[in-house]
Design a protein around this motif. Structure first.
Motif, short mmCIF file in Angstrom:
data_model
loop_
_atom_site.label_atom_id
_atom_site.label_comp_id
_atom_site.label_asym_id
_atom_site.label_seq_id
_atom_site.Cartn_x
_atom_site.Cartn_y
_atom_site.Cartn_z
N ILE A 75 -9.61 -8.48 -2.01
CA ILE A 75 -10.09 -7.00 -1.39
C ILE A 75 -9.01 -6.15 -1.43
O ILE A 75 -8.36 -6.29 -0.29
N ASP A 76 -9.18 -4.92 -1.56
CA ASP A 76 -8.50 -3.73 -1.23
C ASP A 76 -8.18 -3.75 -0.25
O ASP A 76 -10.09 -3.32 0.50
N ARG A 77 -7.51 -3.67 0.72
CA ARG A 77 -7.57 -2.62 2.34
C ARG A 77 -9.21 -1.96 2.58
O ARG A 77 -9.36 -2.00 3.11
N CYS A 78 -9.09 -1.09 1.64
CA CYS A 78 -9.72 0.64 2.30
C CYS A 78 -10.89 -0.22 2.26
O CYS A 78 -11.76 0.77 2.34
N ILE A 79 -10.88 -1.42 1.26
CA ILE A 79 -12.97 -1.32 0.80
C ILE A 79 -13.20 -2.48 1.31
O ILE A 79 -14.26 -3.66 0.74
N ARG A 106 -4.31 -3.19 -4.61
CA ARG A 106 -3.76 -2.19 -3.93
C ARG A 106 -4.29 -0.33 -4.72
O ARG A 106 -3.68 -0.65 -5.85
N CYS A 107 -5.01 -0.09 -4.45
CA CYS A 107 -5.29 1.32 -4.97
C CYS A 107 -4.44 2.32 -4.47
O CYS A 107 -2.93 2.31 -3.07
N ARG A 108 -3.62 3.20 -4.94
CA ARG A 108 -2.77 4.34 -4.87
C ARG A 108 -2.57 4.49 -3.55
O ARG A 108 -1.46 4.87 -2.80
N ARG A 109 -3.43 4.98 -2.67
CA ARG A 109 -3.82 4.95 -1.56
C ARG A 109 -2.71 3.80 -0.11
O ARG A 109 -2.41 4.54 0.48
N CYS A 110 -3.52 3.06 -0.67
CA CYS A 110 -3.34 1.75 -0.10
C CYS A 110 -1.24 1.37 -0.31
O CYS A 110 -0.97 1.66 1.03
N VAL A 111 -1.08 1.50 -1.21
CA VAL A 111 0.44 2.10 -1.44
C VAL A 111 1.53 2.78 -0.95
O VAL A 111 1.66 2.14 -0.37
ZN LIG Z 1 -7.40 1.28 -0.85
#
Ligand SMILES: [Zn+2]
Length: 117
Positions: A75-79, A106-111
């Motif tokens: 899972i992506d950290r942001c979710i 990882r989404c763009r924001r997390c990257v």
């Molecule tokens: Zn993310």
């Protein structure tokens, strides 16, 4: 023993909606000690959205850990939040699972966060 009720596959969490593709373990492919639904995030994105690039959006993948007989929710950290994880577990019918992070999800924001953007 395998749990054949559990489903696995890729998902997105976009605009407070869980978008996913779920297959039973019996229809999935073996990859080392894991079972994986080969459905790609690119296809899943095209099934549900027009335009945009899927790599920008929060996403993850449920795989099956054959060694420990339980699901792994990458899972992506942001979710990675209890309410969202609960939604994923319900959608895929998961009773026994762990969550983990992986560079693929990882989404763009997390990257961007990673590089101090
Ligand atoms: Zn993310």
């Amino acid at each position: 023993m395998m749990n054949y009720i559990s489903l696995i596959g890729p998902f997105f969490y976009v605009r407070r909606k869980l978008i996913y593709h779920a297959l039973p373990l019996s229809e999935c492919r073996e990859q080392a000690d894991k079972l994986d639904n080969p459905y790609g995030h690119d296809r899943l994105w095209e099934d549900h959205f027009r335009g945009g690039d899927y790599i920008n959006y929060p996403r993850g993948r449920v795989v099956w850990d054959r060694t420990n007989c339980r699901a792994i929710i990458y899972i992506d950290r942001c979710i990675d939040k209890p309410a969202i994880v609960a939604k994923i577990a319900e959608a895929f019918g998961l009773t026994d699972f762990v969550t983990a992070y992986d560079d693929h999800y990882r989404c763009r924001r997390c990257v961007g966060d990673l590089f101090g953007d």
